[in-house]
Scaffold this active site. Structure first.
Site, PDB file in Angstrom:
ATOM      1  N   ASP A 175       5.262  -4.342  -7.184  1.00 47.86           N
ATOM      2  CA  ASP A 175       4.520  -5.521  -6.710  1.00 47.86           C
ATOM      3  C   ASP A 175       3.695  -6.126  -7.843  1.00 47.86           C
ATOM      4  OD1 ASP A 175       5.464  -5.049  -4.122  1.00 47.86           O
ATOM      5  OD2 ASP A 175       3.714  -3.855  -3.574  1.00 47.86           O
ATOM      6  N   ASP A 191       3.773   2.564  -1.326  1.00 49.05           N
ATOM      7  CA  ASP A 191       2.627   1.879  -1.924  1.00 49.05           C
ATOM      8  C   ASP A 191       1.524   2.896  -2.191  1.00 49.05           C
ATOM      9  OD1 ASP A 191       3.723  -0.724  -1.823  1.00 49.05           O
ATOM     10  OD2 ASP A 191       3.157  -0.926   0.274  1.00 49.05           O
TER      11      ASP A 191
END
Length: 216
Positions: A181, A147
């Site tokens: 995401d 991330d």
């Protein structure tokens, strides 16, 4: 193959952008390192998670394996559904939104399935190495998801009179996430936003037939 071109291009584009970004982050940044892009509003911040989207966790090693297997099963189901919808000529916008969700799920599956095998461990002091001599940091299906997108748009303090969190700091938006995401979130949001357009019932005009009058 008619109907497949745009969804396939979208899926491949999202996967390429997602994986190129993640590979660069893994090989050029240490855990916790960050670059400010738009002051304190948009930051590239390298972190990894063992669980679900937006850094959520799920039950240790057994939970990690279960989540990876669930993701694979979900992607197979979404892929079959996408094929079915293209064949049945569903609304093009709906098909592209599902393609976004499929691409996002695939992007994170690549991390959790293969990253543990092909990368050394990323630490606060050392960058990861691709195809290390000693092998990767984890086994198949046990890799961590990379991330990096961080948008701490609003920071402040709850007033003392505020229930539960009175006097505490607050931060919006706190989660760190990735391109995959984002693709899932955008796909779901667009489906919810345009569901009436996607799922409206078609009014089928009754066919008129020339009837013959049969006389007794």
């Amino acid at each position: 193959m008619k109907g497949y071109t745009k969804p396939v291009i979208l899926i491949v584009s999202v996967l390429l952008i997602d994986q190129i970004f993640k590979l660069w982050i893994k090989l050029n940044m240490t855990l916790g390192q960050e670059y400010k892009i738009l002051g304190d509003w948009f930051i590239i911040h390298f972190t990894e998670n063992n669980g679900m989207a937006f850094g959520l966790e799920f039950g240790g090693e057994a939970g990690k394996l279960a989540l990876s297997l669930f993701r694979i099963a979900a992607v197979i189901g979404i892929g079959y559904g996408l094929h079915y919808m293209i064949k049945r000529k569903y609304h093009r916008g709906f098909i592209l939104n599902v393609a976004l969700i499929f691409a996002g799920a695939m992007g994170n599956i690549i991390d959790s399935t293969f990253y543990g095998l092909i990368f050394s461990e990323s630490t606060w002091f050392e960058k990861a190495e691709l195809f290390p001599a000693g092998g990767g940091y984890a086994g198949l299906l046990h890799g961590k998801v990379v991330d990096m997108l961080y948008f701490p748009l609003v920071q402040g303090h709850f007033p003392s009179w505020f229930p539960i969190w009175g006097g505490e700091d607050f931060l919006f938006f706190r989660p760190v996430f990735n391109i995959a995401d984002s693709a899932i979130t955008v796909g779901v949001a667009l489906i919810l936003l345009y569901q009436k357009r996607y799922f409206k019932e078609e009014v089928i005009e009754p066919e008129s037939y020339n009837s013959e009058v049969i006389e007794d």
